[in-house]
Design a protein around this motif. Structure first.
Motif, mmCIF file in Angstrom:
data_model
loop_
_atom_site.group_PDB
_atom_site.id
_atom_site.type_symbol
_atom_site.label_atom_id
_atom_site.label_comp_id
_atom_site.label_asym_id
_atom_site.label_seq_id
_atom_site.Cartn_x
_atom_site.Cartn_y
_atom_site.Cartn_z
ATOM 1 N N SER A 43 0.848 -1.196 0.000
ATOM 2 C CA SER A 43 0.000 0.000 0.000
ATOM 3 C C SER A 43 0.879 1.240 0.000
ATOM 4 O O SER A 43 2.066 1.174 0.325
ATOM 5 N N TYR A 58 -3.437 0.570 -3.482
ATOM 6 C CA TYR A 58 -2.905 -0.756 -3.184
ATOM 7 C C TYR A 58 -2.473 -1.380 -4.504
ATOM 8 O O TYR A 58 -3.223 -1.349 -5.477
ATOM 9 N N PRO A 242 -8.852 2.643 5.960
ATOM 10 C CA PRO A 242 -8.693 1.183 5.968
ATOM 11 C C PRO A 242 -9.663 0.533 4.981
ATOM 12 O O PRO A 242 -10.863 0.834 5.007
ATOM 13 N N PRO A 243 -9.176 -0.345 4.111
ATOM 14 C CA PRO A 243 -10.060 -0.931 3.096
ATOM 15 C C PRO A 243 -11.149 -1.825 3.679
ATOM 16 O O PRO A 243 -12.162 -2.062 3.022
ATOM 17 N N TRP A 244 -10.970 -2.305 4.920
ATOM 18 C CA TRP A 244 -11.997 -3.169 5.515
ATOM 19 C C TRP A 244 -13.242 -2.377 5.946
ATOM 20 O O TRP A 244 -14.280 -2.966 6.238
ATOM 21 N N GLN A 245 -13.148 -1.047 5.966
ATOM 22 C CA GLN A 245 -14.319 -0.237 6.319
ATOM 23 C C GLN A 245 -15.213 -0.084 5.079
ATOM 24 O O GLN A 245 -15.249 0.958 4.422
ATOM 25 N N ILE A 246 -15.920 -1.139 4.782
ATOM 26 C CA ILE A 246 -16.708 -1.207 3.549
ATOM 27 C C ILE A 246 -17.751 -0.093 3.473
ATOM 28 O O ILE A 246 -18.074 0.395 2.392
ATOM 29 N N TRP A 247 -18.254 0.322 4.638
ATOM 30 C CA TRP A 247 -19.271 1.389 4.624
ATOM 31 C C TRP A 247 -18.716 2.722 4.117
ATOM 32 O O TRP A 247 -19.455 3.618 3.762
ATOM 33 N N TRP A 249 -16.739 2.866 1.444
ATOM 34 C CA TRP A 249 -16.424 2.711 0.030
ATOM 35 C C TRP A 249 -17.225 3.615 -0.906
ATOM 36 O O TRP A 249 -16.623 4.221 -1.808
#
Length: 264
Positions: A43, A58, A242-247, A249
């Motif tokens: 990243s 990324y 952080p890419p895991w915070q989908i909300w 996106w």
């Protein structure tokens, strides 16, 4: 009469658990092999390669194209994040070809213990210099063409206007660079003579990059310290979220930067 059935059910459940465990282990081993020997994701936490690689991009890097060096199996180490740092006890790279001028490289600078990513500007034996914001290779000014202006924001949130140029190396390859001005501290330098077996690295965001022009911080990069060649972006999100915070996106993912070569 029910006891054999219970034993059979327990045996079946145990077999399913074992099979699941084996599948998970196999998947992990495949992932480790791919990450160690073939491709590794990274990243971008800083502005030094913008616009080629933006903060929050990324990308996947090819680890086998240049062969394997001292830090090829240091996994998950970038910026302030450290997962595994394993140094091979070798003195020369094994397998692979030599890099080309213009390749974007992940590497470990000698004075540092973290990975950097920059563009290879100088090859072994080259003379590299900046004069008035212009790059000279072997005493010949590298061609550049102004594209326009844009706003550039660094990792501290500082935004400035930059001029965007298309730069063309002597071999004919082109890439995009940014300059705040042609009179920044690293826009006028000494002549750097790249030692044998070393490379000279520069960021595409020329006035916001600590690179080989700063000998005490990056300097000449030994061939054995190359880790991988950047290939393609696969995800990009604003503000380095952080890419895991989908909300996050819908409003922040940069869809237009995904699944693209870094050399476009």
């Amino acid at each position: 009469m029910s006891q054999p059935a219970d034993k059979s059910a327990n045996k079946s459940a145990t077999n399913e658990w074992v099979e699941t465990f084996v599948v998970v282990v196999e998947a992990l081993l495949i992932a480790i092999v791919l990450r160690s020997f073939l491709y590794q994701p990274f990243s971008i936490p800083t502005a030094s390669m913008q616009q080629t690689l933006m903060i929050g991009d990324y990308f996947v890097a090819n680890k086998y194209v240049w062969g394997y060096g001292k830090h090829s199996f240091s996994l998950g180490r970038y910026g302030n994040f450290t997962a595994l740092d394993f140094e091979l006890p070798i003195s020369n790279r094994i397998l692979g070809r030599d890099p080309n001028r213009g390749d974007v490289a992940v590497f470990r600078p000698v004075p540092q213990n973290i990975e950097y990513i920059k563009r290879i500007v100088g090859l072994p034996g080259d003379r590299v210099q900046m004069q008035g914001g212009r790059l000279y290779i072997n005493d010949v000014m590298v061609e550049r063409e102004e594209i326009g202006t844009t706003m550039d924001t660094d990792s501290s949130g500082q935004t400035v206007e930059v001029t965007v140029y298309r730069e063309t190396f002597p071999e004919g390859t082109t890439h995009t660079i940014q300059e705040i001005s042609d009179s920044a501290p690293l826009d006028n330098t000494q002549v750097y003579v790249v030692p044998a077996g070393h490379y000279f690295m520069m960021g595409d965001n020329r006035d916001r990059s600590a690179d080989s022009r700063v000998l005490s911080q990056v300097g000449y990069v030994p061939d054995i310290n190359l880790i991988a060649k950047a290939e393609a972006r696969f995800f990009s999100i604003k503000d380095n979220l952080p890419p895991w915070q989908i909300w996050q996106w819908p409003a922040n993912v940069r869809w237009d930067r995904m699944f693209q070569s870094v050399y476009k």
